[in-house]
Enzyme design. Structure first.
Site, PDB file in Angstrom:
ATOM      1  N   HIS A 121      20.183  97.549 -36.982  1.00  0.00           N
ATOM      2  CA  HIS A 121      21.190  98.304 -36.252  1.00  0.00           C
ATOM      3  C   HIS A 121      21.103  99.754 -36.718  1.00  0.00           C
ATOM      4  CE1 HIS A 121      25.301  99.672 -35.232  1.00  0.00           C
ATOM      5  NE2 HIS A 121      25.388  98.626 -34.404  1.00  0.00           N
ATOM      6  N   GLN A 202      26.418  90.314 -38.891  1.00  0.00           N
ATOM      7  CA  GLN A 202      26.219  89.268 -37.886  1.00  0.00           C
ATOM      8  C   GLN A 202      25.970  87.892 -38.494  1.00  0.00           C
ATOM      9  OE1 GLN A 202      26.691  89.710 -34.694  1.00  0.00           O
ATOM     10  NE2 GLN A 202      26.916  91.931 -34.749  1.00  0.00           N
TER      11      GLN A 202
END
Length: 406
Positions: A121, A202
């Site tokens: 990310h 996540q």
């Protein structure tokens, strides 16, 4: 016993209508909804306590302090940290990663190397680029193959005494791919003295975390992706490293003594918690942990794997649909495109008209999209409250979008 209907009843928002349709919420990798237990905890703080922590001798301040510190101990147990003072409250994963990158500034010099992966990310790319700009260090990237699987032989060739930091996510937010974190950390330990950082934003919602078994130096995650309020997060750091590095923020709470000539810092964890914290949010993060543990982390993992496998099966029945990372080990996410449909947001808008919430675009992972030579994907992501029937509705909606857009 895993009772899905009872779980769903704990989320008031799931009874909403969107465009006249029952809400099918499949954007959990962006943020999850909040159960009544968490909402009640949040409301209780502001209606019955609402005091600042650590600084007051009055009753409400003492209650607020004990509630927030109790939540810290819940997090310690949840991730199996050795000490509760190794658990730092933050605003989320992004702040945690920035805190680490700035606090390690004095340990990195020109020509040192920082290793990240192609699956990161932007929050696990940009802070390290900024650190490289400040220090003259070099950024290296673990490559991935066409399935999104990291090529770990890169580490064998590139780890050295120059490597100061290795920072990798445990699960890709864009593709749901589970990275072999323990192997990455093992290789790092064997070939360098680098500090290891794990982005768990996540992974925490979907699987049991054990930072001691993992062996990482830092582990960061957000509360809002695991049923807690937005603006909450955790930075875990090993005690020996936290004591060596300087704080990111300066101000109240994080000082031991302060004069115009010199300031000394408070002991852990307060050294890294300047200013008034998100007390209600931090307490509610503990409530979210209670919620997950009452269901059972293994039950959550099993249910979400059933959803993932079923979604992949149903979506691949659609001609011209491609799932990215299809053959990799994944959790929580199906990321796909339709052949001949150039803009993923067009699919997302049609699904929204049917009450289906998905995420479209590059998911703050532009290097991944560039690798596949695409602008973005449609991402459906799952939580404990999702159902197989919702997957059927998604598949029907994608078929309708395909007909409309082709």
């Amino acid at each position: 016993m895993f009772d899905l209907q009872n779980i769903r009843k704990q989320f008031p928002i799931l009874s909403r209508k969107i465009n006249g349709k029952d809400l099918v919420y499949l954007d959990n990798a962006a943020t999850s909804h909040k159960p009544l237990h968490v909402l009640d905890s949040w409301q209780k703080y502001y209606t019955e306590i609402n005091a600042n922590v650590h600084r007051g001798i009055h009753t409400l301040s003492q209650i607020a302090t004990e509630e927030m510190e109790h939540s810290r101990r819940k997090v310690q147990k949840f991730i199996n940290a050795k000490n509760d003072f190794e658990v730092i409250f933050t605003k989320g994963t992004t702040e945690g990663l920035n805190l680490i990158a700035y606090s390690l500034n004095n340990l990195v010099k020109a020509d040192d190397e920082i290793i990240i992966s192609h699956l990161e990310h932007h929050s696990n790319i940009v802070p390290w680029q900024m650190l490289c700009e400040r220090t003259g260090a070099k950024l290296k990237v673990i490559p991935m193959d066409e399935n999104g699987v990291l090529q770990l032989d890169f580490l064998d060739k590139n780890l050295s005494e120059k490597t100061k930091i290795v920072s990798v996510n445990q699960v890709s937010n864009a593709l749901g791919i589970i990275n072999p974190i323990e192997e990455i950390i093992s290789k790092t330990r064997a070939n360098s003295n680098a500090i290891t950082v794990v982005d768990g934003a996540q992974s925490v919602p979907h699987q049991k975390i054990d930072v001691q078994k993992m062996g990482c130096d830092f582990f960061v995650f957000s509360g809002h992706k695991m049923y807690a309020p937005m603006g909450t997060g955790i930075l875990y750091g090993k005690e020996e490293i936290l004591r060596k590095i300087n704080p990111f923020h300066g101000g109240g709470e994080m000082i031991a003594t302060c004069t115009f000539e010199k300031t000394t810092y408070a002991d852990l964890p307060f050294k890294f918690e300047a200013g008034t914290p998100n007390v209600g949010g931090n307490i509610s993060l503990g409530a979210a942990i209670d919620f997950m543990e009452n269901i059972g982390l293994e039950n959550i993992k099993t249910h979400e794997n059933v959803l993932l496998n079923y979604a992949q099966k149903k979506l691949l029945e659609i001609d011209g649909l491609k799932i990215y990372g299809e053959k990799a080990m994944r959790t929580g996410v199906v990321s796909f495109n339709l052949e001949g449909v150039g803009i993923s947001s067009d699919v997302g808008m049609i699904l929204d008209k049917m009450g289906i919430a998905v995420r479209t675009g590059h998911h703050c992972t532009q290097p991944i999209m560039s690798f596949f030579n695409i602008a973005g994907t449609v991402r459906a992501s799952f939580a404990v409250y999702n159902t197989l029937e919702e997957i059927d509705i998604l598949a029907d909606g994608v078929r309708k979008a395909q007909r409309m857009l082709s």
